[in-house]
Design an enzyme around this catalytic site. Structure first.
Site: not given
Length: 255
Positions: A147, A160
């Site tokens: 990400s 995350y």
């Protein structure tokens, strides 16, 4: 394209979003694609049906990630199905795409949320790779979907981001470990991508603001990511390994 003819690929979390696009692209390039899904059987079937309608080859199988023994269960399910579609056991391309999002700053994420996001985003890929190495042929490809929040600070996704950061470090380490077998290991870091799990993009003002993050002034599309994954899966990427490749459309370059 036929650059992946004779190859077998496994894409985790391939029933929708980026995973579905990656599965479709690899199949279009000639690979037999194992479409892994965790819960949504109907969506996985749609992925397989779309691939087959376009002339590709695919099959779906289910295992839930984030549970004890998940990697072993995934490979057992893969081994059970692969013989129905190929006379060659094992695979050539592994794409660790499945992931979950736990939102919140460091003060907001509780231990349960932290453990859950790490179990799916970091631990599962680790052990999927570990137990998959005996099945992955020499000269194979491992591609981890990370990400863009590992490159920029974004406090609302602290846990995350940390889980994806662990995946990036695993990528670097394994590239060194597996080089002797000709296996490349790379990670791709998408930014905001238009999928059915981003309903906030339906708001025009939000969409305009998020589009401005990229130097191209638009929202990323799933094929912006799957095209890059297809390159990393191909023989053309044989000299590329241990790389964390930004796929955010130049997000934050002007900051």
């Amino acid at each position: 394209m036929s650059g992946l003819n004779g190859k077998t690929a496994l894409v985790t979390g391939a029933s929708r979003g980026i995973g579905r696009s990656v599965a479709a692209r690899l199949a279009a390039d000639g690979a037999l694609v194992a479409v892994h899904y965790g819960a949504n059987e109907a969506a996985a079937k749609e992925t397989v049906d779309a691939i087959e309608a376009a002339g590709g080859r695919a099959f779906a199988f289910r295992t839930e990630l984030g549970l004890p023994g998940d990697a072993e269960a995934l490979w057992a399910a893969f081994d059970e199905r692969i013989g129905e579609h190929s006379d060659r056991p094992g695979l050539d391309i592994l794409v660790n795409n499945a992931g979950i999002l736990v939102e919140g700053s460091i003060s907001e994420v509780d231990p349960e949320g932290y453990d859950k996001v790490f179990a799916v985003n970091a631990k599962a890929p680790y052990f999927i790779i570990k137990h998959g190495l005996e099945r992955l042929r020499d000269g194979g490809r491992i591609i981890n979907i990370s990400s863009g929040v590992t490159r920029v600070a974004y406090p609302p996704m602290t846990a995350y981001a940390a889980s994806k950061g662990a995946l990036n470090t695993l990528t670097l380490t394994l590239a060194q470990t597996l080089g002797a077998r000709g296996i490349t290991v790379n990670a791709v870091t998408p930014g905001i991508i238009e999928t059915d799990i981003a309903p906030y993009l339906a708001d025009p003002e939000t969409r305009k603001a998020i589009s401005a993050f990229s130097v191209f002034d638009r929202i990323g599309q799933t094929d912006d990511v799957s095209g890059l994954v297809a390159f990393l899966a191909s023989d053309d990427s044989r000299w590329v390994t241990g790389q964390i490749i930004d796929a955010t459309g130049g997000t934050g370059l002007g900051l």
